[in-house]
Design an enzyme around this catalytic site. Structure first.
Site, PDB file in Angstrom:
ATOM      1  N   SER A 116      93.129  90.148  -3.518  1.00 39.43           N
ATOM      2  CA  SER A 116      94.596  90.209  -3.513  1.00 39.43           C
ATOM      3  C   SER A 116      95.145  89.031  -2.721  1.00 39.43           C
ATOM      4  O   SER A 116      94.449  88.015  -2.527  1.00 39.43           O
ATOM      5  CB  SER A 116      95.067  91.550  -2.929  1.00 39.43           C
ATOM      6  OG  SER A 116      96.449  91.742  -3.172  1.00 39.43           O
ATOM      7  N   ASN A 117      96.376  89.133  -2.253  1.00 37.16           N
ATOM      8  CA  ASN A 117      96.999  88.072  -1.478  1.00 37.16           C
ATOM      9  C   ASN A 117      98.000  88.689  -0.509  1.00 37.16           C
ATOM     10  O   ASN A 117      98.182  89.910  -0.474  1.00 37.16           O
ATOM     11  CB  ASN A 117      97.672  87.051  -2.401  1.00 37.16           C
ATOM     12  CG  ASN A 117      98.698  87.694  -3.320  1.00 37.16           C
ATOM     13  OD1 ASN A 117      99.743  88.172  -2.883  1.00 37.16           O
ATOM     14  ND2 ASN A 117      98.397  87.729  -4.616  1.00 37.16           N
ATOM     15  N   GLY A 118      98.669  87.839   0.260  1.00 40.93           N
ATOM     16  CA  GLY A 118      99.533  88.334   1.329  1.00 40.93           C
ATOM     17  C   GLY A 118     100.972  88.604   0.960  1.00 40.93           C
ATOM     18  O   GLY A 118     101.817  88.760   1.852  1.00 40.93           O
TER      19      GLY A 118
END
Length: 224
Positions: free
Chosen positions: A34-36
């Protein structure tokens, strides 16, 4: 179909489709790529659009945010789920604003059980990745003359160069570029600073400012 065209004209109620937040691509039942992204930018745009009286559908990845007032939310996890939710809504929308930070890759094989580490502490792990569906490019290729498609470009260098390339390659009407490599703005931050570029060559800068103000700025540009 009412609403905003690619030229920015307003006619009757605007029907808007917005994506927000990250997507997750599972490796096994407990781990994922995923990512932030916090989803704040997309949610603020949805809230601002609803406040203008627009008819708003928000397709959201996993976030810890309340549903904006007057907005219909469909919650998804993966890129494939986000595309499946957006595809039928895109046909009936006047404006599509793709804010979500969609994972570009996913594991080729997803384990049905939690992957266990080996006893050998020096052993590595190889993860084979494949591309996910490009939601923005796929839907933008289907847009009609009366639809306006807006993309986001989150970059850490050569921000405008990459944004203009994305604007052309993905058949967009607008691109909103932001530098996520700077502290305190962009991804998972309360503030943002953007450069908004149209396919006709118009260019507008705004921020740093709270994401609510940035959302209002973006919608104002779309209405003119």
């Amino acid at each position: 179909m009412g609403g905003i065209t690619s030229g920015g004209k307003t006619n009757l109620m605007t029907r808007c489709l917005i994506t927000a937040g990250p997507t997750r691509e599972h490796i096994d039942p407990v781990r994922y790529l995923s990512n932030g992204s916090s989803g704040r930018m997309g949610y603020e745009i949805a809230a601002a659009a609803a406040a203008l009286g627009w008819d708003v559908d928000l397709v959201s990845g996993p976030v810890s945010l309340d549903t904006p007032k007057g907005v219909r939310v469909t919650r998804v996890v993966s890129a494939a789920e986000m595309f499946a939710a957006c595809e039928p809504l895109f046909t009936g929308c006047d404006v599509f604003i793709a804010v979500a930070a969609v994972c570009d890759y996913k594991p080729r094989v997803v384990s049905a059980e939690k992957t266990k580490k080996t006893a050998d502490e020096s052993a590595g792990m190889t993860l084979e990745l494949v591309r996910t569906v490009d939601i923005l490019k796929t839907l933008a290729a289907r847009k009609t003359a009366s639809q306006c498609v807006v993309g986001f470009a989150a970059e850490t260098r050569d921000v405008e160069i990459y944004a203009r390339k994305k604007l052309a390659e993905k058949n967009l009407d607008w691109i909103v570029a932001n530098d996520v490599g700077k502290p305190g703005i962009g991804m998972d931050a309360a503030n943002n600073a953007v450069v908004m570029i149209s396919r006709d060559g118009a260019r507008f800068e705004f921020g740093p400012a709270p994401k609510r103000d940035v959302a209002e700025f973006i919608l104002t540009r779309l209405e003119h």
